[in-house]
Scaffold this motif. Structure first.
Motif, PDB file in Angstrom:
ATOM      1  N   MET A 177       0.812  -1.142   0.165  1.00 17.49           N
ATOM      2  CA  MET A 177      -0.004  -0.011  -0.055  1.00 17.49           C
ATOM      3  C   MET A 177       0.828   1.477  -0.172  1.00 17.49           C
ATOM      4  SD  MET A 177      -3.332  -0.781  -0.036  1.00 17.49           S
ATOM      5  CE  MET A 177      -4.137   0.897   0.545  1.00 17.49           C
ATOM      6  N   THR A 178       2.083   1.000   0.699  1.00 18.20           N
ATOM      7  CA  THR A 178       2.813   2.243   0.605  1.00 18.20           C
ATOM      8  C   THR A 178       3.384   2.541  -0.902  1.00 18.20           C
ATOM      9  OG1 THR A 178       3.784   1.704   2.925  1.00 18.20           O
ATOM     10  CG2 THR A 178       5.011   3.177   1.555  1.00 18.20           C
ATOM     11  N   GLY A 179       3.646   1.425  -1.415  1.00 16.97           N
ATOM     12  CA  GLY A 179       4.294   1.659  -2.670  1.00 16.97           C
ATOM     13  C   GLY A 179       3.347   2.134  -3.703  1.00 16.97           C
ATOM     14  N   ILE A 227       2.929   5.576  -5.907  1.00 14.24           N
ATOM     15  CA  ILE A 227       2.957   5.581  -7.310  1.00 14.24           C
ATOM     16  C   ILE A 227       1.704   6.411  -7.810  1.00 14.24           C
ATOM     17  CG2 ILE A 227       2.301   4.074  -9.398  1.00 14.24           C
ATOM     18  CD1 ILE A 227       4.071   1.884  -8.002  1.00 14.24           C
ATOM     19  N   ILE A 228       0.511   6.345  -7.168  1.00 12.17           N
ATOM     20  CA  ILE A 228      -0.740   6.943  -7.556  1.00 12.17           C
ATOM     21  C   ILE A 228      -0.365   8.472  -7.287  1.00 12.17           C
ATOM     22  CG2 ILE A 228      -3.144   6.789  -7.842  1.00 12.17           C
ATOM     23  CD1 ILE A 228      -2.987   4.034  -7.236  1.00 12.17           C
ATOM     24  N   PHE A 230       5.911   5.767 -12.021  1.00 11.98           N
ATOM     25  CA  PHE A 230       6.387   4.275 -11.435  1.00 11.98           C
ATOM     26  C   PHE A 230       7.671   4.580 -10.466  1.00 11.98           C
ATOM     27  CE2 PHE A 230       4.757   2.083 -15.297  1.00 11.98           C
ATOM     28  CZ  PHE A 230       3.871   1.567 -14.457  1.00 11.98           C
ATOM     29  N   ASN A 231       7.944   6.154 -10.279  1.00 10.85           N
ATOM     30  CA  ASN A 231       8.853   6.431  -9.237  1.00 10.85           C
ATOM     31  C   ASN A 231       8.829   5.941  -7.916  1.00 10.85           C
ATOM     32  OD1 ASN A 231      11.441   7.362  -8.677  1.00 10.85           O
ATOM     33  ND2 ASN A 231      10.508   9.498  -8.307  1.00 10.85           N
ATOM     34  N   GLY A 232       7.497   5.818  -7.583  1.00  9.27           N
ATOM     35  CA  GLY A 232       6.900   5.568  -6.436  1.00  9.27           C
ATOM     36  C   GLY A 232       7.403   4.121  -5.626  1.00  9.27           C
ATOM     37  N   PHE A 233       8.080   3.160  -6.567  1.00 10.10           N
ATOM     38  CA  PHE A 233       8.622   1.781  -6.389  1.00 10.10           C
ATOM     39  C   PHE A 233       9.381   1.970  -5.055  1.00 10.10           C
ATOM     40  CE2 PHE A 233      11.966   2.288  -9.094  1.00 10.10           C
ATOM     41  CZ  PHE A 233      12.981   1.920  -8.300  1.00 10.10           C
ATOM     42  N   GLN A 234      10.100   3.232  -5.060  1.00 11.51           N
ATOM     43  CA  GLN A 234      11.317   3.430  -3.914  1.00 11.51           C
ATOM     44  C   GLN A 234      10.682   3.200  -2.652  1.00 11.51           C
ATOM     45  OE1 GLN A 234      13.836   6.657  -4.564  1.00 11.51           O
ATOM     46  NE2 GLN A 234      13.053   7.030  -6.553  1.00 11.51           N
ATOM     47  N   SER A 235       9.281   3.383  -2.556  1.00 12.73           N
ATOM     48  CA  SER A 235       8.890   3.613  -1.157  1.00 12.73           C
ATOM     49  C   SER A 235       8.934   2.410  -0.104  1.00 12.73           C
ATOM     50  CB  SER A 235       7.460   4.154  -1.254  1.00 12.73           C
ATOM     51  OG  SER A 235       7.353   5.495  -1.506  1.00 12.73           O
ATOM     52  N   PRO A 236       8.498   1.123  -0.609  1.00 11.91           N
ATOM     53  CA  PRO A 236       8.949  -0.041   0.043  1.00 11.91           C
ATOM     54  C   PRO A 236      10.439  -0.208   0.695  1.00 11.91           C
ATOM     55  CG  PRO A 236       7.318  -0.544  -1.663  1.00 11.91           C
ATOM     56  CD  PRO A 236       7.824   0.749  -1.912  1.00 11.91           C
ATOM     57  N   ILE A 275       9.524  -7.466   0.903  1.00  8.63           N
ATOM     58  CA  ILE A 275      10.220  -6.408  -0.182  1.00  8.63           C
ATOM     59  C   ILE A 275       9.846  -6.705  -1.478  1.00  8.63           C
ATOM     60  CG2 ILE A 275      12.174  -4.888  -0.616  1.00  8.63           C
ATOM     61  CD1 ILE A 275      10.926  -4.291   2.115  1.00  8.63           C
ATOM     62  N   PRO A 276      10.474  -7.900  -2.056  1.00 11.11           N
ATOM     63  CA  PRO A 276      10.326  -8.100  -3.379  1.00 11.11           C
ATOM     64  C   PRO A 276       8.544  -8.366  -3.664  1.00 11.11           C
ATOM     65  CG  PRO A 276      11.100 -10.156  -2.301  1.00 11.11           C
ATOM     66  CD  PRO A 276      11.109  -8.948  -1.408  1.00 11.11           C
ATOM     67  N   ILE A 277       8.006  -8.861  -3.012  1.00 11.17           N
ATOM     68  CA  ILE A 277       6.359  -8.929  -3.261  1.00 11.17           C
ATOM     69  C   ILE A 277       5.877  -7.618  -3.407  1.00 11.17           C
ATOM     70  CG2 ILE A 277       4.257  -9.720  -2.410  1.00 11.17           C
ATOM     71  CD1 ILE A 277       6.075 -11.841  -3.397  1.00 11.17           C
ATOM     72  N   SER A 278       6.096  -6.669  -2.329  1.00 14.76           N
ATOM     73  CA  SER A 278       5.453  -5.439  -2.274  1.00 14.76           C
ATOM     74  C   SER A 278       5.911  -4.359  -3.663  1.00 14.76           C
ATOM     75  CB  SER A 278       5.713  -4.761  -1.056  1.00 14.76           C
ATOM     76  OG  SER A 278       7.261  -4.523  -0.910  1.00 14.76           O
ATOM     77  N   VAL A 279       7.116  -4.583  -3.752  1.00 17.36           N
ATOM     78  CA  VAL A 279       7.809  -3.859  -5.084  1.00 17.36           C
ATOM     79  C   VAL A 279       7.100  -4.114  -6.332  1.00 17.36           C
ATOM     80  CG1 VAL A 279       9.501  -3.137  -6.491  1.00 17.36           C
ATOM     81  CG2 VAL A 279       9.757  -3.201  -4.066  1.00 17.36           C
ATOM     82  N   VAL A 280       7.129  -5.831  -6.525  1.00 19.59           N
ATOM     83  CA  VAL A 280       6.809  -6.063  -7.717  1.00 19.59           C
ATOM     84  C   VAL A 280       5.268  -5.786  -7.715  1.00 19.59           C
ATOM     85  CG1 VAL A 280       6.118  -8.368  -8.965  1.00 19.59           C
ATOM     86  CG2 VAL A 280       8.549  -7.813  -8.149  1.00 19.59           C
ATOM     87  N   GLY A 281       4.500  -6.253  -6.546  1.00 16.32           N
ATOM     88  CA  GLY A 281       2.909  -6.049  -6.514  1.00 16.32           C
ATOM     89  C   GLY A 281       2.388  -4.864  -6.770  1.00 16.32           C
ATOM     90  N   SER A 282       3.181  -3.905  -6.054  1.00 16.78           N
ATOM     91  CA  SER A 282       2.834  -2.457  -6.369  1.00 16.78           C
ATOM     92  C   SER A 282       2.703  -2.018  -7.663  1.00 16.78           C
ATOM     93  CB  SER A 282       3.381  -1.570  -5.346  1.00 16.78           C
ATOM     94  OG  SER A 282       4.916  -1.487  -5.519  1.00 16.78           O
ATOM     95  N   VAL A 283       4.003  -2.423  -8.334  1.00 19.09           N
ATOM     96  CA  VAL A 283       4.073  -1.833  -9.694  1.00 19.09           C
ATOM     97  C   VAL A 283       3.109  -2.467 -10.711  1.00 19.09           C
ATOM     98  CG1 VAL A 283       5.648  -2.230 -11.963  1.00 19.09           C
ATOM     99  CG2 VAL A 283       6.462  -1.309  -9.546  1.00 19.09           C
TER     100      VAL A 283
END
Length: 547
Positions: free
Chosen positions: A12-14, A18-19, A213-219, A233-241
């Motif tokens: 959700m943070t990511g 992003i949005i 997509f720059n918001g992927f940094q947040s997680p 971390i990988p699930i949240s980054v990939v999932g949010s994108v």
């Protein structure tokens, strides 16, 4: 570090990052550049970002620290390459502050109510007028003062704002598909790819897709607070994108389908809006959506602008600690703990960007290209630390890094080239402006040390100059002088990127900065073991009770 954040919270943070204002303008800008085929631009952008984000996922779990994105390269290549990457990242982030203010004012300029007719003078031909600059300046000051004493004032409303960010885009998609969708827009004016596939690639770099997509940094920046970083971390980054990609693709389809065919009769390039989705909602008579969009045009950008005001101040604070800025930027207010000198510096830079680039589209281009320059070091750094930091604790170890890392570097290089000349050269000039600052403060540490740092980081300087040269000489489809033919130019960029990737990996050394970062890594390992050991008695108790 309190490890309380689960996978869903990090995702959700990511997504919340992003949005932002990107969704308010990205679909319009992409359609203006590539027509209906802009749908594919979002998918290509997703692929580029994912290959880069995965490399940063490993780094973020190794060094869970504030402002880590501007420090990783310093660990692998020393201060010279670290400064270039950090400066590019700071340029990309600090320019987000004025672009969010511009987004709100541009939507404000099309208020349809009679009492608000004066707002129509805030924007002219996509650029803020004097009155528009005044209101944008006020918004930047609001972001500034919300952080002047503490960041907690705005942070308390973060959850509500994130939910609101989901509701409005989803409602927009449903409304446009239900009330104004015309499938003929995808084939009749004059085709699905009216400007060729090169425009689809250019849209990836310049329409705000990379910016969005720059918001992927947040997680990644929250890695130190994850319960299970190796999983979360990988699930949240990939999932949010991936989730954000679905949302943006649906927004692009809804936007293209809702356009009045008369507006694109002379080409998609002629498509001009001050507040794209609100203008469409007004034309379709969906009044409830108009009000919702105008509210969100202040909520979403203001949330991002306020957050980035805090982030950039910490970045300047961190860069001063690395020896790149005067000591005054490294001081914190004794009561509020806020780096106020850094905040005032960023405020001045934000005003400079606001007055130089008065439209959302033009400033989003600068942000996107600067972001790409800061991203290229991530895959190289991750590969170097596999060698120089093999002994370090890795909560998450990326499988397939030897393949994913060079692919990420090549994709980022190609996207940079797609941004078109002379924009690529202009952004590089902005990046190189920071070099005198680096040379001045580095000279105070001795030129012998500078020579060592330069040797480890010279590959990055040569890489950037080479990319600028290829961009200038490249095909006319990407703004070059057409000396290198279309098709061959992208092949050349890919080969050069591979060569510089391996040069960069071989240039990595065991830096003094890495030795200092080992303390953070060791502390992370120690705390993780404590958490795991503390969980064992509870697990045994539960097991015995169940028996």
């Amino acid at each position: 570090m309190q490890r309380k954040m689960g996978t869903f919270s990090l995702m959700m943070t990511g997504l919340g990052s992003i949005i932002g204002s990107g969704w308010l303008f990205g679909a319009w800008k992409a359609a203006q550049i590539a027509g209906p085929a802009a749908v594919f631009s979002w998918l290509i952008g997703m692929l580029v970002i994912l290959t880069i984000a995965l490399s940063y996922s490993e780094l973020g779990t190794m060094f869970p620290e504030a402002g880590g994105m501007v420090k990783y390269t310093q660990y692998s290549h020393g201060s010279f390459a670290g400064f270039l990457a950090g400066w590019a990242n700071w340029i990309a982030i600090v320019s987000v502050i004025p672009v969010e203010a511009i987004a709100s004012v541009q939507y404000m300029s099309s208020w349809p109510w009679k009492w608000a007719s004066w707002t129509h003078d805030l924007v002219h031909e996509g650029q803020l007028t004097g009155e528009g600059l005044f209101f944008a300046s006020l918004l930047i000051l609001v972001y500034f003062f919300l952080n002047y004493w503490t960041v907690s004032l705005f942070a308390k409303a973060n959850s509500m704002i994130t939910v609101f960010k989901f509701i409005v885009p989803t409602a927009t998609i449903v409304a446009l598909l239900a009330f104004g969708f015309q499938s003929g827009n995808f084939t009749d004016h004059p085709s699905f790819t009216p400007y060729g596939w090169s425009s689809v690639l250019t849209a990836v770099a310049t329409s705000g897709i990379v910016f969005a997509f720059n918001g992927f940094q947040s997680p990644i920046n929250m890695a130190g607070e994850a319960k299970k970083p190796n999983f979360s971390i990988p699930i949240s980054v990939v999932g949010s994108v991936l989730i954000a990609t679905m949302l943006y693709v649906c927004l692009q389809i809804a936007f293209v389908g809702a356009i009045d065919p008369a507006l694109v009769q002379h080409g998609w390039h002629q498509l001009s809006f001050n507040s794209p989705f609100a203008d469409l909602a007004i034309a379709l008579g969906v009044n409830w959506l108009v009000i919702l969009l105008y509210v969100d045009a202040f909520v979403s950008p203001s949330g991002t602008g306020t957050t980035y005001t805090a982030t950039t101040a910490r970045m300047i604070y961190g860069m001063q600690k690395n020896g790149y800025f005067p000591s005054v930027f490294g001081t914190l207010h004794p009561i509020y703990g806020v780096p106020r000198a850094a905040m005032f510096f960023n405020l001045a830079v934000s005003f400079a960007f606001l007055f130089l680039f008065r439209g959302w589209g033009s400033l989003a281009e600068i942000i996107s290209v600067a972001t790409l320059i800061s991203y290229i070091t991530g895959p190289v750094t991750a590969a170097v630390l596999r060698r120089t930091g093999a002994h370090l604790y890795r909560p998450f170890r990326l499988k397939g890094l030897p393949i994913i890392a060079p692919c990420g570097f090549v994709f980022a290089s190609l996207t940079f080239y797609w941004a078109r000349w002379p924009l690529t050269g202009q952004v590089l000039f902005i990046i190189f402006i920071g070099l005198p600052i680096y040379f001045y403060y580095q000279s105070r540490n001795g030129w012998r040390q500078f020579a060592q740092e330069l040797k480890a980081g010279i590959w990055m300087l040569v890489y950037l100059l080479s990319m600028a040269l290829v961009s200038c000489l490249g095909s006319k489809q990407f703004g070059g002088r057409d000396i290198i033919p279309y098709g061959w130019d992208m092949g050349l960029v890919a080969l050069l990127a591979l060569a510089f990737y391996f040069w960069g990996v071989r240039s990595g050394v065991v830096t003094k900065h890495l030795q200092e970062a080992e303390q953070l890594n060791n502390e992370l390992k120690r705390r993780t073991q404590m958490v795991e050991e503390a969980a064992l008695p509870s697990a045994r108790t539960i097991s015995s009770q169940s028996k």
